[in-house]
Design a protein around this motif. Structure first.
Motif, mmCIF file in Angstrom:
data_model
loop_
_atom_site.group_PDB
_atom_site.id
_atom_site.type_symbol
_atom_site.label_atom_id
_atom_site.label_comp_id
_atom_site.label_asym_id
_atom_site.label_seq_id
_atom_site.Cartn_x
_atom_site.Cartn_y
_atom_site.Cartn_z
ATOM 1 N N LEU A 42 -61.519 51.482 -31.015
ATOM 2 C CA LEU A 42 -60.697 50.369 -30.541
ATOM 3 C C LEU A 42 -61.419 49.365 -29.667
ATOM 4 N N SER A 43 -62.436 49.777 -28.914
ATOM 5 C CA SER A 43 -63.065 48.844 -27.997
ATOM 6 C C SER A 43 -64.141 47.983 -28.656
ATOM 7 N N TYR A 44 -64.636 48.354 -29.842
ATOM 8 C CA TYR A 44 -65.641 47.556 -30.541
ATOM 9 C C TYR A 44 -64.954 46.549 -31.456
ATOM 10 N N HIS A 45 -65.398 45.320 -31.389
ATOM 11 C CA HIS A 45 -64.868 44.280 -32.264
ATOM 12 C C HIS A 45 -66.037 43.524 -32.861
ATOM 13 N N SER A 46 -65.866 43.087 -34.094
ATOM 14 C CA SER A 46 -66.960 42.386 -34.765
ATOM 15 C C SER A 46 -66.506 41.014 -35.238
ATOM 16 N N ILE A 47 -67.473 40.105 -35.228
ATOM 17 C CA ILE A 47 -67.265 38.762 -35.742
ATOM 18 C C ILE A 47 -68.284 38.594 -36.860
ATOM 19 N N PRO A 48 -67.845 38.423 -38.100
ATOM 20 C CA PRO A 48 -68.790 38.293 -39.213
ATOM 21 C C PRO A 48 -69.668 37.055 -39.048
ATOM 22 N N LEU A 49 -70.949 37.215 -39.350
ATOM 23 C CA LEU A 49 -71.886 36.093 -39.227
ATOM 24 C C LEU A 49 -72.201 35.460 -40.575
ATOM 25 N N HIS A 50 -71.430 35.794 -41.610
ATOM 26 C CA HIS A 50 -71.668 35.191 -42.920
ATOM 27 C C HIS A 50 -71.145 33.761 -42.967
ATOM 28 N N GLN A 51 -70.361 33.385 -41.963
ATOM 29 C CA GLN A 51 -69.868 32.016 -41.891
ATOM 30 C C GLN A 51 -71.044 31.101 -41.550
ATOM 31 N N SER A 52 -70.868 29.807 -41.768
ATOM 32 C CA SER A 52 -71.968 28.887 -41.492
ATOM 33 C C SER A 52 -72.256 28.787 -39.992
ATOM 34 N N ARG A 53 -71.230 28.846 -39.163
ATOM 35 C CA ARG A 53 -71.440 28.743 -37.717
ATOM 36 C C ARG A 53 -70.318 29.486 -37.006
ATOM 37 N N VAL A 54 -70.704 30.251 -35.984
ATOM 38 C CA VAL A 54 -69.725 30.906 -35.122
ATOM 39 C C VAL A 54 -69.913 30.321 -33.734
ATOM 40 N N THR A 55 -68.853 29.767 -33.156
ATOM 41 C CA THR A 55 -68.910 29.177 -31.820
ATOM 42 C C THR A 55 -67.917 29.893 -30.924
ATOM 43 N N ILE A 56 -68.398 30.322 -29.768
ATOM 44 C CA ILE A 56 -67.558 31.007 -28.788
ATOM 45 C C ILE A 56 -67.576 30.187 -27.508
ATOM 46 N N HIS A 57 -66.395 29.781 -27.056
ATOM 47 C CA HIS A 57 -66.279 29.039 -25.797
ATOM 48 C C HIS A 57 -66.089 30.050 -24.668
ATOM 49 N N ILE A 58 -66.906 29.943 -23.622
ATOM 50 C CA ILE A 58 -66.841 30.868 -22.495
ATOM 51 C C ILE A 58 -66.198 30.142 -21.320
ATOM 52 N N HIS A 59 -64.998 30.589 -20.942
ATOM 53 C CA HIS A 59 -64.214 29.898 -19.921
ATOM 54 C C HIS A 59 -64.865 29.932 -18.547
ATOM 55 N N GLU A 60 -65.424 31.074 -18.147
ATOM 56 C CA GLU A 60 -65.959 31.220 -16.791
ATOM 57 C C GLU A 60 -67.046 30.196 -16.475
ATOM 58 N N THR A 61 -67.876 29.883 -17.463
ATOM 59 C CA THR A 61 -68.983 28.956 -17.229
ATOM 60 C C THR A 61 -68.789 27.626 -17.953
ATOM 61 N N ASN A 62 -67.676 27.490 -18.674
ATOM 62 C CA ASN A 62 -67.394 26.301 -19.475
ATOM 63 C C ASN A 62 -68.585 25.961 -20.376
ATOM 64 N N SER A 63 -69.090 26.971 -21.043
ATOM 65 C CA SER A 63 -70.238 26.798 -21.925
ATOM 66 C C SER A 63 -69.883 27.308 -23.322
ATOM 67 N N GLN A 64 -70.779 27.075 -24.271
ATOM 68 C CA GLN A 64 -70.564 27.524 -25.643
ATOM 69 C C GLN A 64 -71.715 28.411 -26.078
ATOM 70 N N PHE A 65 -71.377 29.454 -26.809
ATOM 71 C CA PHE A 65 -72.338 30.384 -27.374
ATOM 72 C C PHE A 65 -72.255 30.233 -28.881
ATOM 73 N N ASN A 66 -73.325 29.767 -29.516
ATOM 74 C CA ASN A 66 -73.327 29.505 -30.961
ATOM 75 C C ASN A 66 -74.233 30.473 -31.691
ATOM 76 N N CYS A 67 -73.785 30.912 -32.849
ATOM 77 C CA CYS A 67 -74.595 31.699 -33.783
ATOM 78 C C CYS A 67 -74.664 30.879 -35.059
ATOM 79 N N HIS A 68 -75.871 30.514 -35.452
ATOM 80 C CA HIS A 68 -76.021 29.653 -36.620
ATOM 81 C C HIS A 68 -77.348 29.955 -37.305
ATOM 82 N N HIS A 69 -77.304 30.356 -38.571
ATOM 83 C CA HIS A 69 -78.513 30.630 -39.366
ATOM 84 C C HIS A 69 -79.518 31.514 -38.636
ATOM 85 N N HIS A 70 -79.115 32.698 -38.255
ATOM 86 C CA HIS A 70 -79.979 33.699 -37.609
ATOM 87 C C HIS A 70 -80.548 33.235 -36.272
#
Length: 131
Positions: A42-70
């Protein structure tokens, strides 16, 4: 799950996640087992990276974490991030590809501090000559 970004926490909706912990060595071992699937715990969660881009907005720092093409990219928000802040964000995730898991781990050892000795020892050396 192949090519996934793994985090430990809760996922209330498809677009929201709450990170509750950082992956450690034991987590990597558990996730790398072929019989283990990240969603089966239950505590592990996955986000598939087969999409063209994964963007995660981080509220605490108001920043973005991007995963794109390895590649992973951290984009600063309104205030600049310190090296420690950036490292803290990256250590929240593990990357899983087939049965291999990679993650960053912060060493708990403190750096060695150099200090000057109060009373340094003087060692004398001389060459012994044979007669």
């Amino acid at each position: 799950m192949p090519n996934s970004l793994i985090f430990i926490g809760e996922r209330p909706s498809n677009l929201e996640m709450h990170i509750k912990g950082k992956p450690e060595f034991y987590d990597a071992l558990l996730l790398s087992k072929k019989s283990h699937h990240p969603s089966s715990h239950l505590s592990y969660h996955s986000i598939p990276l087969h999409q063209s881009r994964v963007t995660i907005h981080i509220h605490e720092t108001n920043s973005q974490f991007n995963c794109h093409h390895h590649s992973l990219q951290l984009i600063e928000g309104e205030r600049p991030l310190s090296e420690e802040d950036a490292y803290d964000i990256f250590t929240n995730f593990a990357i899983m590809e087939d049965n291999k898991v990679a993650f960053l781990m912060h060493s708990r050892r403190k750096g060695i501090k150099l200090r000057e000795k109060v009373n340094p020892k003087n060692l004398l050396a001389h060459e012994k000559q044979e007669v």
